[in-house]
Design a protein around this motif. Structure first.
Motif, PDB file in Angstrom:
ATOM      1  N   VAL A  38       0.845  -1.200   0.000  1.00 64.52           N
ATOM      2  CA  VAL A  38       0.000   0.000   0.000  1.00 64.52           C
ATOM      3  C   VAL A  38       0.878   1.247   0.000  1.00 64.52           C
ATOM      4  CG1 VAL A  38      -1.664   1.332   1.366  1.00 64.52           C
ATOM      5  CG2 VAL A  38      -1.969  -1.132   1.089  1.00 64.52           C
ATOM      6  N   LEU A  39       1.917   1.254   0.825  1.00 66.95           N
ATOM      7  CA  LEU A  39       2.819   2.403   0.880  1.00 66.95           C
ATOM      8  C   LEU A  39       3.521   2.617  -0.459  1.00 66.95           C
ATOM      9  CD1 LEU A  39       4.428   1.926   4.408  1.00 66.95           C
ATOM     10  CD2 LEU A  39       2.619   3.534   3.752  1.00 66.95           C
ATOM     11  N   GLU A  98       2.453   1.668  -3.466  1.00 71.00           N
ATOM     12  CA  GLU A  98       1.472   2.130  -4.451  1.00 71.00           C
ATOM     13  C   GLU A  98       1.133   3.599  -4.228  1.00 71.00           C
ATOM     14  OE1 GLU A  98      -1.954  -0.469  -4.655  1.00 71.00           O
ATOM     15  OE2 GLU A  98      -0.661  -2.233  -4.783  1.00 71.00           O
ATOM     16  N   LEU A  99       0.940   3.985  -2.973  1.00 74.82           N
ATOM     17  CA  LEU A  99       0.645   5.384  -2.676  1.00 74.82           C
ATOM     18  C   LEU A  99       1.820   6.270  -3.080  1.00 74.82           C
ATOM     19  CD1 LEU A  99      -1.075   7.632  -1.542  1.00 74.82           C
ATOM     20  CD2 LEU A  99      -0.283   6.995   0.752  1.00 74.82           C
ATOM     21  N   SER A 100       3.024   5.811  -2.833  1.00 73.24           N
ATOM     22  CA  SER A 100       4.217   6.576  -3.209  1.00 73.24           C
ATOM     23  C   SER A 100       4.252   6.831  -4.714  1.00 73.24           C
ATOM     24  CB  SER A 100       5.471   5.819  -2.766  1.00 73.24           C
ATOM     25  OG  SER A 100       6.630   6.529  -3.088  1.00 73.24           O
ATOM     26  N   LYS A 101       3.902   5.836  -5.503  1.00 74.72           N
ATOM     27  CA  LYS A 101       3.864   5.992  -6.961  1.00 74.72           C
ATOM     28  C   LYS A 101       2.807   7.015  -7.374  1.00 74.72           C
ATOM     29  CE  LYS A 101       5.564   1.362  -7.940  1.00 74.72           C
ATOM     30  NZ  LYS A 101       5.234   0.013  -8.388  1.00 74.72           N
ATOM     31  N   VAL A 102       1.650   6.954  -6.745  1.00 73.78           N
ATOM     32  CA  VAL A 102       0.587   7.913  -7.053  1.00 73.78           C
ATOM     33  C   VAL A 102       1.041   9.324  -6.711  1.00 73.78           C
ATOM     34  CG1 VAL A 102      -1.744   8.676  -6.400  1.00 73.78           C
ATOM     35  CG2 VAL A 102      -1.296   6.245  -6.824  1.00 73.78           C
ATOM     36  N   LEU A 103       1.667   9.490  -5.552  1.00 73.61           N
ATOM     37  CA  LEU A 103       2.126  10.817  -5.141  1.00 73.61           C
ATOM     38  C   LEU A 103       3.171  11.366  -6.106  1.00 73.61           C
ATOM     39  CD1 LEU A 103       2.307  10.342  -1.267  1.00 73.61           C
ATOM     40  CD2 LEU A 103       0.520  11.496  -2.604  1.00 73.61           C
ATOM     41  N   PRO A 154       8.628   5.982   1.225  1.00 76.18           N
ATOM     42  CA  PRO A 154       8.397   5.181   2.423  1.00 76.18           C
ATOM     43  C   PRO A 154       9.518   4.185   2.701  1.00 76.18           C
ATOM     44  CG  PRO A 154       6.899   4.532   0.668  1.00 76.18           C
ATOM     45  CD  PRO A 154       7.604   5.774   0.215  1.00 76.18           C
ATOM     46  N   GLU A 155      10.180   3.728   1.655  1.00 72.34           N
ATOM     47  CA  GLU A 155      11.271   2.774   1.865  1.00 72.34           C
ATOM     48  C   GLU A 155      12.400   3.390   2.691  1.00 72.34           C
ATOM     49  OE1 GLU A 155      12.083   5.070  -1.806  1.00 72.34           O
ATOM     50  OE2 GLU A 155      10.331   3.950  -1.170  1.00 72.34           O
ATOM     51  N   ASP A 156      12.596   4.693   2.569  1.00 78.32           N
ATOM     52  CA  ASP A 156      13.631   5.365   3.358  1.00 78.32           C
ATOM     53  C   ASP A 156      13.284   5.335   4.842  1.00 78.32           C
ATOM     54  OD1 ASP A 156      15.357   6.343   1.157  1.00 78.32           O
ATOM     55  OD2 ASP A 156      13.568   7.491   0.634  1.00 78.32           O
ATOM     56  N   LEU A 161      13.547   2.558  10.303  1.00 73.30           N
ATOM     57  CA  LEU A 161      12.902   1.765  11.348  1.00 73.30           C
ATOM     58  C   LEU A 161      13.580   0.410  11.494  1.00 73.30           C
ATOM     59  CD1 LEU A 161       9.149   2.616  10.660  1.00 73.30           C
ATOM     60  CD2 LEU A 161      10.531   3.356  12.622  1.00 73.30           C
ATOM     61  N   GLN A 162      13.955  -0.197  10.377  1.00 69.81           N
ATOM     62  CA  GLN A 162      14.663  -1.480  10.421  1.00 69.81           C
ATOM     63  C   GLN A 162      16.002  -1.327  11.130  1.00 69.81           C
ATOM     64  OE1 GLN A 162      13.575  -4.571   9.380  1.00 69.81           O
ATOM     65  NE2 GLN A 162      15.405  -5.318  10.376  1.00 69.81           N
ATOM     66  N   ARG A 163      16.696  -0.229  10.859  1.00 71.85           N
ATOM     67  CA  ARG A 163      17.975   0.021  11.522  1.00 71.85           C
ATOM     68  C   ARG A 163      17.803   0.087  13.034  1.00 71.85           C
ATOM     69  NH1 ARG A 163      20.734   3.756  14.031  1.00 71.85           N
ATOM     70  NH2 ARG A 163      19.127   5.347  13.868  1.00 71.85           N
ATOM     71  N   ARG A 164      16.709   0.669  13.475  1.00 70.40           N
ATOM     72  CA  ARG A 164      16.455   0.833  14.906  1.00 70.40           C
ATOM     73  C   ARG A 164      15.946  -0.431  15.579  1.00 70.40           C
ATOM     74  NH1 ARG A 164      13.267   6.583  15.363  1.00 70.40           N
ATOM     75  NH2 ARG A 164      14.737   7.828  14.136  1.00 70.40           N
ATOM     76  N   PHE A 165      15.480  -1.382  14.785  1.00 68.39           N
ATOM     77  CA  PHE A 165      14.890  -2.591  15.349  1.00 68.39           C
ATOM     78  C   PHE A 165      15.907  -3.309  16.221  1.00 68.39           C
ATOM     79  CE2 PHE A 165      11.355  -5.377  15.417  1.00 68.39           C
ATOM     80  CZ  PHE A 165      11.854  -6.647  15.616  1.00 68.39           C
TER      81      PHE A 165
END
Length: 106
Positions: free
Chosen positions: A5-6, A8-13, A82-84, A89-93
């Motif tokens: 979803v993120l 797809e939304l990024s592409k639309v934006l 959103p991938e950024d 968030l992954q780095r902080r996990f």
């Protein structure tokens, strides 16, 4: 599903950057510039807080969706996506909040 979803939304934006101002709310935000986008994020953050204070889960979800949406508009405006954020968030996990805060170079 959520990553999809993120994405797809990024592409639309991104596509809305080329849309005419009178045909797209997002295009009009891009045209107004960074300050307008930031103002909208502030409004949505306040509405999210107010919904939480009201204790209405449906309102919290609705307002959080608006906040995330406008945050994604900001990311797109700045050439980010959103991938950024997901990478950060992954780095902080696995780090405690205190460890993460101490590791900042700010």
């Amino acid at each position: 599903m959520s990553n999809q979803v993120l994405e797809e939304l990024s592409k639309v934006l991104e596509a809305r950057k080329q849309a005419s101002l009178d045909s797209s709310y997002v295009a009009s935000l891009y045209h107004k510039g960074l300050d307008a986008i930031l103002k909208k994020i502030g409004e949505e953050a306040t509405e999210t807080v107010m919904a939480a204070k009201d204790g209405d889960p449906d309102k919290v979800i609705y307002e959080t969706a608006d906040l995330w949406f406008h945050s994604m508009v900001l990311l797109a405006q700045m050439g980010l996506g959103p991938e950024d954020v997901l990478q950060e968030l992954q780095r902080r996990f696995g780090l405690s909040g205190l460890e993460e805060k101490a590791s900042r170079n700010r």
